[in-house]
Design a protein around this motif. Structure first.
Motif, PDB file in Angstrom:
ATOM      1  N   LEU A 309     -16.438  -3.111   2.138  1.00 42.55           N
ATOM      2  CA  LEU A 309     -16.990  -4.053   3.071  1.00 42.55           C
ATOM      3  C   LEU A 309     -16.605  -5.431   3.001  1.00 42.55           C
ATOM      4  O   LEU A 309     -16.424  -6.131   3.872  1.00 42.55           O
ATOM      5  CB  LEU A 309     -18.688  -4.085   2.865  1.00 42.55           C
ATOM      6  CG  LEU A 309     -19.303  -2.792   3.121  1.00 42.55           C
ATOM      7  CD1 LEU A 309     -20.840  -3.223   2.744  1.00 42.55           C
ATOM      8  CD2 LEU A 309     -19.400  -2.349   4.393  1.00 42.55           C
ATOM      9  N   VAL A 310     -16.256  -5.557   1.647  1.00 43.09           N
ATOM     10  CA  VAL A 310     -15.803  -7.105   1.320  1.00 43.09           C
ATOM     11  C   VAL A 310     -14.274  -7.432   1.553  1.00 43.09           C
ATOM     12  O   VAL A 310     -13.307  -6.263   1.646  1.00 43.09           O
ATOM     13  CB  VAL A 310     -16.130  -7.619  -0.104  1.00 43.09           C
ATOM     14  CG1 VAL A 310     -17.467  -7.437  -0.295  1.00 43.09           C
ATOM     15  CG2 VAL A 310     -15.490  -6.723  -1.154  1.00 43.09           C
ATOM     16  N   ASP A 311     -13.846  -8.441   1.915  1.00 41.75           N
ATOM     17  CA  ASP A 311     -12.258  -8.850   2.074  1.00 41.75           C
ATOM     18  C   ASP A 311     -11.548  -8.372   0.886  1.00 41.75           C
ATOM     19  O   ASP A 311     -11.895  -8.628  -0.105  1.00 41.75           O
ATOM     20  CB  ASP A 311     -12.103 -10.487   2.241  1.00 41.75           C
ATOM     21  CG  ASP A 311     -12.874 -10.779   3.376  1.00 41.75           C
ATOM     22  OD1 ASP A 311     -13.463 -10.174   4.085  1.00 41.75           O
ATOM     23  OD2 ASP A 311     -12.739 -12.198   3.528  1.00 41.75           O
ATOM     24  N   ASP A 312     -10.204  -7.829   1.262  1.00 46.44           N
ATOM     25  CA  ASP A 312      -9.321  -7.329   0.272  1.00 46.44           C
ATOM     26  C   ASP A 312      -9.969  -6.357  -0.792  1.00 46.44           C
ATOM     27  O   ASP A 312      -9.221  -6.318  -1.877  1.00 46.44           O
ATOM     28  CB  ASP A 312      -8.571  -8.286  -0.592  1.00 46.44           C
ATOM     29  CG  ASP A 312      -7.867  -9.348   0.534  1.00 46.44           C
ATOM     30  OD1 ASP A 312      -7.159  -8.610   1.310  1.00 46.44           O
ATOM     31  OD2 ASP A 312      -7.835 -10.454   0.339  1.00 46.44           O
ATOM     32  N   SER A 313     -11.281  -5.753  -0.544  1.00 48.57           N
ATOM     33  CA  SER A 313     -11.880  -4.927  -1.777  1.00 48.57           C
ATOM     34  C   SER A 313     -12.162  -5.647  -3.214  1.00 48.57           C
ATOM     35  O   SER A 313     -11.971  -5.181  -3.999  1.00 48.57           O
ATOM     36  CB  SER A 313     -11.263  -3.625  -1.846  1.00 48.57           C
ATOM     37  OG  SER A 313     -11.133  -3.005  -0.468  1.00 48.57           O
ATOM     38  N   ARG A 314     -12.162  -7.170  -2.925  1.00 43.49           N
ATOM     39  CA  ARG A 314     -12.331  -7.898  -4.112  1.00 43.49           C
ATOM     40  C   ARG A 314     -13.836  -8.156  -4.300  1.00 43.49           C
ATOM     41  O   ARG A 314     -14.496  -8.528  -3.504  1.00 43.49           O
ATOM     42  CB  ARG A 314     -11.311  -9.146  -4.045  1.00 43.49           C
ATOM     43  CG  ARG A 314      -9.995  -8.888  -4.214  1.00 43.49           C
ATOM     44  CD  ARG A 314      -9.369 -10.240  -3.890  1.00 43.49           C
ATOM     45  NE  ARG A 314      -7.663 -10.112  -4.049  1.00 43.49           N
ATOM     46  CZ  ARG A 314      -7.226 -10.063  -5.170  1.00 43.49           C
ATOM     47  NH1 ARG A 314      -7.869 -10.522  -6.244  1.00 43.49           N
ATOM     48  NH2 ARG A 314      -5.947  -9.738  -5.143  1.00 43.49           N
ATOM     49  N   TRP A 315     -14.133  -8.180  -5.756  1.00 50.33           N
ATOM     50  CA  TRP A 315     -15.370  -8.038  -6.050  1.00 50.33           C
ATOM     51  C   TRP A 315     -15.595  -8.685  -7.540  1.00 50.33           C
ATOM     52  O   TRP A 315     -14.865  -8.718  -8.205  1.00 50.33           O
ATOM     53  CB  TRP A 315     -16.061  -6.803  -5.914  1.00 50.33           C
ATOM     54  CG  TRP A 315     -17.405  -6.484  -6.766  1.00 50.33           C
ATOM     55  CD1 TRP A 315     -17.559  -5.860  -7.966  1.00 50.33           C
ATOM     56  CD2 TRP A 315     -18.742  -6.862  -6.232  1.00 50.33           C
ATOM     57  NE1 TRP A 315     -18.980  -5.757  -8.255  1.00 50.33           N
ATOM     58  CE2 TRP A 315     -19.386  -6.454  -7.158  1.00 50.33           C
ATOM     59  CE3 TRP A 315     -19.226  -7.407  -5.061  1.00 50.33           C
ATOM     60  CZ2 TRP A 315     -21.072  -6.570  -6.944  1.00 50.33           C
ATOM     61  CZ3 TRP A 315     -20.533  -7.677  -5.002  1.00 50.33           C
ATOM     62  CH2 TRP A 315     -21.476  -7.308  -5.932  1.00 50.33           C
ATOM     63  N   MET A 316     -16.791  -9.559  -7.375  1.00 49.77           N
ATOM     64  CA  MET A 316     -17.121 -10.389  -8.643  1.00 49.77           C
ATOM     65  C   MET A 316     -18.366  -9.837  -9.229  1.00 49.77           C
ATOM     66  O   MET A 316     -19.392 -10.260  -8.654  1.00 49.77           O
ATOM     67  CB  MET A 316     -16.841 -11.786  -8.594  1.00 49.77           C
ATOM     68  CG  MET A 316     -17.180 -12.603  -9.881  1.00 49.77           C
ATOM     69  SD  MET A 316     -16.661 -14.318  -9.608  1.00 49.77           S
ATOM     70  CE  MET A 316     -17.062 -14.883 -11.362  1.00 49.77           C
ATOM     71  N   ASP A 317     -18.534  -9.141 -10.151  1.00 47.24           N
ATOM     72  CA  ASP A 317     -19.756  -8.518 -10.632  1.00 47.24           C
ATOM     73  C   ASP A 317     -20.473  -9.570 -11.460  1.00 47.24           C
ATOM     74  O   ASP A 317     -20.006 -10.361 -12.299  1.00 47.24           O
ATOM     75  CB  ASP A 317     -19.518  -7.609 -11.539  1.00 47.24           C
ATOM     76  CG  ASP A 317     -20.194  -6.263 -11.094  1.00 47.24           C
ATOM     77  OD1 ASP A 317     -21.395  -6.440 -10.525  1.00 47.24           O
ATOM     78  OD2 ASP A 317     -19.693  -4.921 -11.539  1.00 47.24           O
ATOM     79  N   PHE A 318     -21.925  -9.408 -11.230  1.00 40.89           N
ATOM     80  CA  PHE A 318     -22.612 -10.529 -12.025  1.00 40.89           C
ATOM     81  C   PHE A 318     -23.481  -9.827 -13.046  1.00 40.89           C
ATOM     82  O   PHE A 318     -24.309  -8.903 -12.655  1.00 40.89           O
ATOM     83  CB  PHE A 318     -23.591 -11.207 -10.795  1.00 40.89           C
ATOM     84  CG  PHE A 318     -24.761 -12.153 -11.497  1.00 40.89           C
ATOM     85  CD1 PHE A 318     -24.147 -13.120 -11.837  1.00 40.89           C
ATOM     86  CD2 PHE A 318     -26.149 -11.538 -11.486  1.00 40.89           C
ATOM     87  CE1 PHE A 318     -25.081 -14.345 -12.226  1.00 40.89           C
ATOM     88  CE2 PHE A 318     -26.952 -12.493 -12.311  1.00 40.89           C
ATOM     89  CZ  PHE A 318     -26.609 -13.859 -12.480  1.00 40.89           C
ATOM     90  N   LYS A 319     -23.272 -10.259 -14.315  1.00 37.56           N
ATOM     91  CA  LYS A 319     -24.173  -9.486 -15.183  1.00 37.56           C
ATOM     92  C   LYS A 319     -24.058  -7.872 -15.242  1.00 37.56           C
ATOM     93  O   LYS A 319     -24.880  -7.330 -15.375  1.00 37.56           O
ATOM     94  CB  LYS A 319     -25.613  -9.999 -15.308  1.00 37.56           C
ATOM     95  CG  LYS A 319     -25.711 -11.582 -15.814  1.00 37.56           C
ATOM     96  CD  LYS A 319     -27.160 -11.724 -16.168  1.00 37.56           C
ATOM     97  CE  LYS A 319     -27.351 -12.894 -16.790  1.00 37.56           C
ATOM     98  NZ  LYS A 319     -28.920 -13.290 -17.124  1.00 37.56           N
ATOM     99  N   PRO A 320     -22.567  -7.436 -15.166  1.00 41.51           N
ATOM    100  CA  PRO A 320     -22.646  -5.999 -14.957  1.00 41.51           C
ATOM    101  C   PRO A 320     -23.164  -5.036 -16.157  1.00 41.51           C
ATOM    102  O   PRO A 320     -23.675  -4.153 -16.000  1.00 41.51           O
ATOM    103  CB  PRO A 320     -21.003  -5.706 -14.849  1.00 41.51           C
ATOM    104  CG  PRO A 320     -20.407  -6.783 -15.722  1.00 41.51           C
ATOM    105  CD  PRO A 320     -21.606  -8.039 -15.323  1.00 41.51           C
ATOM    106  N   ASP A 321     -23.460  -5.639 -17.383  1.00 42.66           N
ATOM    107  CA  ASP A 321     -23.899  -4.751 -18.633  1.00 42.66           C
ATOM    108  C   ASP A 321     -25.387  -5.126 -18.763  1.00 42.66           C
ATOM    109  O   ASP A 321     -25.773  -4.651 -19.800  1.00 42.66           O
ATOM    110  CB  ASP A 321     -22.818  -5.468 -19.677  1.00 42.66           C
ATOM    111  CG  ASP A 321     -21.667  -4.892 -19.525  1.00 42.66           C
ATOM    112  OD1 ASP A 321     -21.355  -3.974 -18.848  1.00 42.66           O
ATOM    113  OD2 ASP A 321     -20.683  -5.903 -20.065  1.00 42.66           O
ATOM    114  N   TYR A 322     -25.851  -6.042 -18.077  1.00 39.14           N
ATOM    115  CA  TYR A 322     -27.358  -6.170 -18.055  1.00 39.14           C
ATOM    116  C   TYR A 322     -28.026  -5.654 -17.209  1.00 39.14           C
ATOM    117  O   TYR A 322     -27.709  -5.911 -15.862  1.00 39.14           O
ATOM    118  CB  TYR A 322     -27.572  -7.857 -18.297  1.00 39.14           C
ATOM    119  CG  TYR A 322     -28.926  -8.265 -18.237  1.00 39.14           C
ATOM    120  CD1 TYR A 322     -29.634  -8.255 -19.636  1.00 39.14           C
ATOM    121  CD2 TYR A 322     -29.936  -8.521 -17.312  1.00 39.14           C
ATOM    122  CE1 TYR A 322     -30.956  -8.405 -20.065  1.00 39.14           C
ATOM    123  CE2 TYR A 322     -31.111  -9.164 -17.756  1.00 39.14           C
ATOM    124  CZ  TYR A 322     -31.682  -8.848 -18.973  1.00 39.14           C
ATOM    125  OH  TYR A 322     -33.076  -9.302 -19.131  1.00 39.14           O
ATOM    126  N   GLY A 323     -29.072  -4.996 -17.242  1.00 32.00           N
ATOM    127  CA  GLY A 323     -29.855  -3.953 -16.250  1.00 32.00           C
ATOM    128  C   GLY A 323     -28.688  -3.392 -15.235  1.00 32.00           C
ATOM    129  O   GLY A 323     -28.867  -3.675 -13.963  1.00 32.00           O
TER     130      GLY A 323
END
Length: 537
Positions: A309-323
Motif C-alpha cells: 500500500l505504501v510508497d516504494d514499499s518503505r515502512w518504519m515499524d514503531f516498537k516492533p518488539d513491544y506488543g
C-alpha cells in the motif's frame, strides 16, 4: 524508512489458493453490484418512451470522464429485510459516491428510479444520510439527481418514517455550512421527496417530466376531495413561474445535467487537478488478492499488506518488539505521511498500550491514521486479566475516542469482539470505512458462541439434576453457528450499512489515496458558513 522484505511467494500453492478464494469473493461482489444495474436497466424502454435517461446514464453524464469515482454503500440493503439473498437487490435504490463535476470534488447521489420508481427504502434512507454526513465532514458540494415516488406505503414502518427526518436535517446543515446543495428533479418527487428540492440551494426541474408535491393526486383526493392533475399540482412550469421552487428549467435530462455543470463552474470552488501516483509500491498491489488468508484462525503478517500500500514499499515499524501482535508504524502514500495500525493476533495489554501511544503521537504530528482490522479481539484469560487488560484496553479506547486526526478503517480479515471497537470500528466514527469481501465481523466466532451457550445449558441442567437432551443441544449448536456465520459476512454487514462499502483488495491503495486526497482538500477548504441554510423565497 527501509524497504520491506516480503516473505510472500506468489508462485506458491498456498498463495495461489488464497488468491483464487479471494477472487471468487470479488466475483460475488461484482455480481451483486451488477444485479442492481441489470434490474434498473429493465426499465430502459419505459424511460426511452418518455425521452428520459436511465439513472446510471444521468450519473455518467454528470461526472467528469476519466476521473476517479468512489462508490459509497454499494451493497446497502443486501439482506436487510430478511428476504431471500439471491433475490435481494443491493444499493438501496440509490447510486452514490464521491466524484468530480467540472473538476470539483462532490458528493453525488442519484435516485435509481429504474427500481420500484425510486421509492424510498430504509436502506436507501440510511445510505442517503450517510452520504450527507460524509459531505458535511469532508466539505463537499452535494449534487442530487431526484426521481422518487416517495415512501413505499406497502412497506411502511414508523421507525423508517421517524429516522428519515435526518435526510432533511442534514440538507439544512449542508447549506448552513456553506456547502452548496444542487438538485435536479427528473421526474416525480413526492411527499418527503418534495423536501429534497425544497431544502436545496439550486433546483433544476425538467419540463414535462418533473413533478414535486407534498401530496400527489391520489392522496390529495383521499385527504381533501380536491381533484387536480399532476402537472397542475406540481409541474415544472408551475414551480418555475408561481411557487418559485425551481431556479432553472431544463428541456430534458441531458440539458438538466448540463445546467448543473454550469452552476458548479460558476461557483468559486477549488478545482482538483488529476493526481499522479509518483511512487507506487515496489511490491505489486495485485498481490493483495493472495496475501490474506481466508481462514481467520491462520496467522498473517499484516506488514505484507501495508508493504503493498505504501510508497516504494518503505515502512518504519514503531516498537516492533513491544506488543508484537499489534502492528504500528509510518509509511507514505503519494508522499503524504500516514500512520498505520493493524493486528497480527489478539490485542494484549502491551499492544493496546502501544497503539494508544501511537494514536497520541499521530495527533501530536497531525498525521492521519489508517486502521487495517485483522483481530480476534482483546486477549482473554487469567494472565491477561492480572496484567490489566481492561485498564490498558481502556487507554486505547480513550485515545481513539478523543483522537482528532482523520481516521480510515479497512476491514481486512477478522473483526471480533471489542477488537472491532479498539481498531476504530464503525461506532468510533472513522472518516471512511470499507471492507474486503473476506472480512468477518462478530462479537465472537459462531463456534465460540455455540459452545458458550452449550456450557450454559449443561450447567443449568446439572443444577436442576436434569438429563441433557444431546440431540436438542446439537441442533441448537448448529443453529447458533449458522446464525452467527450468516451475520459475520462482509456482504451482510455492508448490506446493513456497517461500513461504506465492500472493495476489491487490489483497489485498496487507490481507495485510500482518494479518501486521503478528499480529507486533505477538506482540511484546506474554508467554506463560508452561516447560522442558517439559504431560505427559498
Amino acid at each position: 524508512m527501509t524497504p520491506f522484505n516480503t516473505r510472500i511467494l506468489p508462485q506458491s500453492e498456498e498463495f495461489q489458493g488464497q488468491r483464487d478464494g479471494m477472487l471468487s469473493l470479488v466475483d460475488q461482489l461484482q455480481a451483486l453490484e451488477q444485479r442492481a444495474a441489470t434490474t434498473s436497466a429493465r426499465s430502459a424502454a419505459r424511460f426511452a418512451k418518455r425521452g428520459a435517461l436511465l439513472p446510471r446514464e444521468r450519473m455518467a453524464r454528470l461526472l467528469d470522464p476519466m476521473r476517479p469515482f468512489l462508490p459509497i454503500c454499494n451493497l446497502a440493503g443486501y439482506g436487510m429485510d430478511g428476504g431471500e439473498l439471491d433475490k435481494t437487490i443491493p444499493g438501496g435504490s440509490q447510486i452514490a459516491g464521491i466524484g468530480f463535476v467540472g473538476g470539483v470534488r462532490c458528493m453525488v447521489v442519484a435516485t435509481d428510479s429504474g427500481i420500484n420508481a425510486g421509492a424510498l427504502t430504509e436502506a436507501g434512507n440510511q445510505k442517503l444520510m450517510r452520504c450527507q454526513e460524509i459531505a458535511l465532514e469532508n466539505k463537499l458540494p452535494f449534487v442530487h439527481l431526484v426521481e422518487s415516488a416517495g415512501s413505499n406505503l406497502r412497506q411502511y414502518r414508523v421507525e423508517k418514517f421517524v429516522r428519515g427526518g435526518g435526510m432533511f436535517y442534514n440538507l439544512a446543515r449542508l447549506s448552513a455550512a456553506g456547502l452548496p446543495v444542487i438538485t435536479v428533479v427528473h421526474g416525480s418527487s413526492t411527499a418527503g421527496g418534495a423536501y429534497m428540492p425544497g431544502l436545496s440551494d439550486y433546483v433544476v426541474m425538467v419540463r414535462g417530466q418533473a413533478k414535486a408535491f407534498l401530496a400527489g393526486p391520489p392522496l390529495l383526493k383521499a385527504a381533501t376531495g380536491e381533484v387536480a392533475t399532476a402537472e397542475e399540482l406540481g409541474g415544472t412550469d408551475m414551480h418555475a413561474a408561481i411557487s418559485g421552487l425551481a431556479e432553472y428549467v431544463a428541456e430534458d435530462d441531458a440539458h438538466a445535467i448540463a445546467l448543473v455543470r454550469d452552476i458548479l463552474s460558476l461557483l468559486p470552488w477549488e478545482r482538483a487537478a488529476p493526481a499522479a501516483d509518483a511512487a507506487p509500491p515496489c511490491l505489486p498491489t495485485e498481490e493483495l488478492a493472495g496475501v490474506m488468508v481466508l481462514e481467520h484462525k491462520k496467522p498473517v503478517d499484516m506488514r505484507e499488506v501495508i508493504a503493498r500500500l505504501v510508497d516504494d514499499s518503505r515502512w518504519m515499524d514503531f516498537k516492533p518488539d513491544y506488543g508484537p501482535a499489534t502492528v504500528c508504524g509510518h509509511g507514505r502514500m503519494a508522499g503524504q505521511t500516514v500512520g498505520f495500525i493493524s493486528n497480527n493476533g489478539s490485542l494484549d495489554p502491551a499492544g493496546a498500550t502501544k497503539a494508544a501511544q501511537f494514536i497520541q503521537l499521530c495527533n501530536q504530528s497531525q498525521t492521519p491514521i489508517v486502521f487495517l482490522q485483522n483481530t480476534t479481539g482483546f486477549i482473554v484469560g487469567r494472565a491477561s486479566e492480572e496484567a490489566g487488560m481492561i485498564k490498558h484496553g481502556a487507554k486505547l479506547i480513550q485515545a481513539l475516542s478523543n483522537s482528532s486526526v482523520p481516521q480510515i478503517t479497512i476491514y481486512c480479515g477478522a473483526s471480533f469482539g471489542a477488537g472491532n471497537y479498539g481498531m476504530c470500528g464503525r461506532a468510533f466514527k472513522p472518516r471512511f470505512c470499507f471492507s474486503w469481501p473476506n472480512a468477518r465481523t462478530a462479537v465472537m466466532g459462531g463456534e465460540q458462541a455455540a459452545t458458550t451457550l452449550e456450557i450454559v445449558e449443561r450447567d443449568k441442567a446439572q443444577r436442576k439434576n436434569q438429563a441433557v437432551d444431546e440431540a436438542v443441544l446439537a441442533a441448537q449448536k448448529a443453529e447458533t453457528i449458522a446464525h452467527f456465520d450468516k451475520q459475520a459476512s462482509a456482504f451482510y454487514t455492508s448490506g446493513h450499512l456497517l461500513d461504506d462499502g465492500v472493495i476489491d483488495p487490489r483497489a485498496t491503495r487507490d481507495v485510500l489515496l482518494f479518501a486521503l486526497a478528499t480529507i486533505d482538500e477538506a482540511q484546506r477548504r474554508q467554506p463560508r458558513a452561516m447560522q442558517f441554510g439559504v431560505a427559498r423565497f
